[in-house]
Design an enzyme around this catalytic site. Sequence first.
Site, mmCIF file in Angstrom:
data_model
loop_
_atom_site.group_PDB
_atom_site.id
_atom_site.type_symbol
_atom_site.label_atom_id
_atom_site.label_comp_id
_atom_site.label_asym_id
_atom_site.label_seq_id
_atom_site.Cartn_x
_atom_site.Cartn_y
_atom_site.Cartn_z
ATOM 1 N N SER A 601 -19.494 48.108 43.897
ATOM 2 C CA SER A 601 -20.337 46.721 44.161
ATOM 3 C C SER A 601 -19.022 45.895 44.117
ATOM 4 C CB SER A 601 -21.138 46.910 42.900
ATOM 5 O OG SER A 601 -22.008 46.082 43.028
ATOM 6 N N ASP A 689 -30.306 48.825 48.451
ATOM 7 C CA ASP A 689 -30.194 48.168 47.860
ATOM 8 C C ASP A 689 -30.435 46.853 47.686
ATOM 9 O OD1 ASP A 689 -28.241 46.620 46.483
ATOM 10 O OD2 ASP A 689 -26.044 47.954 47.123
ATOM 11 N N HIS A 721 -29.294 50.507 44.756
ATOM 12 C CA HIS A 721 -27.728 50.033 44.827
ATOM 13 C C HIS A 721 -26.550 51.252 43.802
ATOM 14 C CE1 HIS A 721 -24.525 47.181 45.030
ATOM 15 N NE2 HIS A 721 -23.845 47.439 43.130
HETATM 16 C C1 LIG Z 1 -24.374 41.923 38.283
HETATM 17 C C2 LIG Z 1 -23.532 42.511 39.496
HETATM 18 O O1 LIG Z 1 -24.761 43.385 39.630
HETATM 19 N N1 LIG Z 1 -22.621 42.479 40.145
HETATM 20 C C3 LIG Z 1 -23.004 43.579 41.413
HETATM 21 C C4 LIG Z 1 -21.906 42.890 41.781
HETATM 22 C C5 LIG Z 1 -21.845 44.862 40.410
HETATM 23 O O2 LIG Z 1 -20.390 44.702 40.761
HETATM 24 N N2 LIG Z 1 -22.335 45.774 40.240
HETATM 25 C C6 LIG Z 1 -22.176 46.528 39.103
HETATM 26 C C7 LIG Z 1 -22.434 46.658 38.235
HETATM 27 C C8 LIG Z 1 -21.605 48.382 39.994
HETATM 28 O O3 LIG Z 1 -21.551 48.714 39.716
HETATM 29 O O4 LIG Z 1 -22.858 48.100 40.547
#
Ligand SMILES: CC(=O)N[C@@H](C)C(=O)N[C@@H](C)C(=O)O
Length: 746
Positions: A601, A689, A721
Amino acid sequence: MFSRRIPLYRLISRCAVMDSKVLREPAEIAQLYRDQCRFPALCRADVGPVITSRYGGQYCNVYTEWTQRDLERNENVKFCRQYIVFHDDKSVVYSGPSGNCTEIKGELLSVDSPSGEMKAVLRESTIKGEDKQFLEIWHKNRKLKCLNLTTLNKHGKVYEDDQFGCMVWSHSETHLLYVAEKKRPKTESYFQGPETGLLADEEETIKTDKKEETVLGQQFEYYEDWGEALVRKSSPVLCVLDIEGSNITVLEGIPTNISPGQAFWSPNDTGLVFVGWWHEPFRLGLKYCANRRSSLFYVDLASGKCEQLSSNSSAVCSPRLSPDLCRIVYLECGVFGPHLQCSRLCMFDWYTKQTSVVVDVVQRAKEDGFTGIYSSMLSPRCWSADSQRVLISCPQRCRKDLLVVDTSTGEVTSLTSQSEEGSWSLLNIHRDLMVVSCSSPNCPPDLRVGFLPAKGSESKMSWVTLEETQPQADISWQTLNFSPPPEEDNRQYPGLDFNAILLKPTEVTTGGKLPLIVMPHGGPHSVLVSEWYLSTAVLCKMGFSILLVNYRGSLGFGQDNIYSLPGNIGTQDVKDVQFAVDSVLKQGGFDEQKIAVVGGSHGGFLACHLIGQYPEFYKACVTRNPVTNLATMVGCTDIPDWCMVEAGYEYNTDIRLEPANLEQMLNKSPIKHVSKVKTPVLLMLGEDDKRVPSKQGIEYYRALKALQVPVRLLWYPGNNHSLSKVDAESDGFMNAALWIIQHLSL
Ligand SMILES: CC(=O)N[C@@H](C)C(=O)N[C@@H](C)C(=O)O
């Protein structure tokens, strides 16, 4: 024969590290992974009512639920185990398990009544290929009632998630409260309606059979949902079951622009208290986003009148009623801005209707080391027995501590900061008996109980272990603190620091140089604490050192630290990670030609940036659902506000994007540096996702293919995700490990 066998992983890992070589054989790595999967994680604990035995001794039952990856069955199994704890109200006299583990199947929610006499269970069962939900009421050794909620059709599916979901007994134990999806109208096509070409008497039969009104032409209506991990959750409603009469009421009176959740019964059962999230003009993703406008509400059951109890312009969560039923504490933070922030602990007095801030936002760490509250969920019960103190487990820098807050003074004391262990989680507390779990990067989670010491004696905390785990001697770890070099100091937020956790195989022969895997976390407003992680433990046992970097912007270091990052992503965070890596390399003992970077992410965003901005440095890169281009993500993610805020803009729902906004987003994205990339990249993408849509990874994949940089894409259908289904996670781990081994030429 079986019991005398030395676990294979011990032999393997020792051979692996003696000559500083990394374990390479896929079958051996898989065996090591399988072995480490056998450590379960705690997901819940309840403390039963205190019973006085006929000899005057007091005891209570501790019910625990655990999850464990079952690689053979390809599922995360859930099981329970119970313990009996004898005590004298101040200390544990004797404790031990009462029986063995039992697997829990089909239970989506379960809760004991306050007296412990009854239990309610929400169960899902597949009957003739169709999923049905049942609500069961148990009394002693009998199932008193079983309601088929699907057939009753008063509402849609019951919510079982942490965000909205709840199942709560009334204080009187006569009613049960839960949250479900609002019932939707039955729909048909215009062409299946009355003009079907059926004979008149057949039509008549069908008409009389239809008890419900059917609406035409709405089969393909779009229902917004609450995004990642909350798909098909759109319009929650509060439902109350009258247990005696088996009657379900779907509550009315809640404003139509509000989605309710996290509900409980008010003192005297006169009404319900809940968190309401505004969903107009549209819903945004809620997962990892505590910054959604929301408030505390009360709906009176007799009049149906709904009152707002907290501010109109904040985001709130986790309301918890005190044992004396007089006060409610909850967490509060700002709307929009960073998706997770330092929270305020607020308290609402039920009788005076006054709200006070018990613990305010901490901009910078205090002299006593307290850095603020970073939590989006309090434990199910968090009050001391005298309704004076509140317990919170939350990160303080990279360690999760147990904090005690005195609600009359706002004073915060740590119960665990003096302990040697890694991180602590509060699972529950009842009449001052706390149930906690402790783990560290080299020690899987254990289970302990202990009495909350009297105010002023917090340092005298003593724990009794109910389920012990052994530290893994072959993993060593340490915390490293960093101050960025002067040229990287943030002008608006000067003097901030950050840290990292370094894991190393314990036995390295002299002269052996370790390969290093760099792992920045996602978010970016998140933190990697000193707790047990399956993947880092396995990688370390394979012979890798691992650096988990909490760059500026992470949680647990003060609000200024968080605020320093939006607008500076792609530079400040990237440089912090590289600075941490360079500093660690200066310690010596690492092979500078064998460095890999792994991230998911926003962590994937950082991994892609690092290989673009430091093209000679990293020899392998692995990313899970990476953010690669904010400008193309903003229109299709469930959190467009995140793209705007992290790119340095304020967000509001009627924002109109200008070319300059998109240009800035592109300039801050890894795709901007892709032409410099040389590092082989493994991409792992989840088909479903909603947060960082898979097209982000595909965009990067195509760019690398065009540049003839080695790239491989793994595609996980049915995964969102997190890529956390057992087969996706284990396959992802194996392929990541083998990709790193191959490209680090190990
Ligand atoms: C707020 C959020 O979900 N941001 C994403 C871009 C992200 O980086 N998520 C992290 C928490 C993850 O590890 O999935």
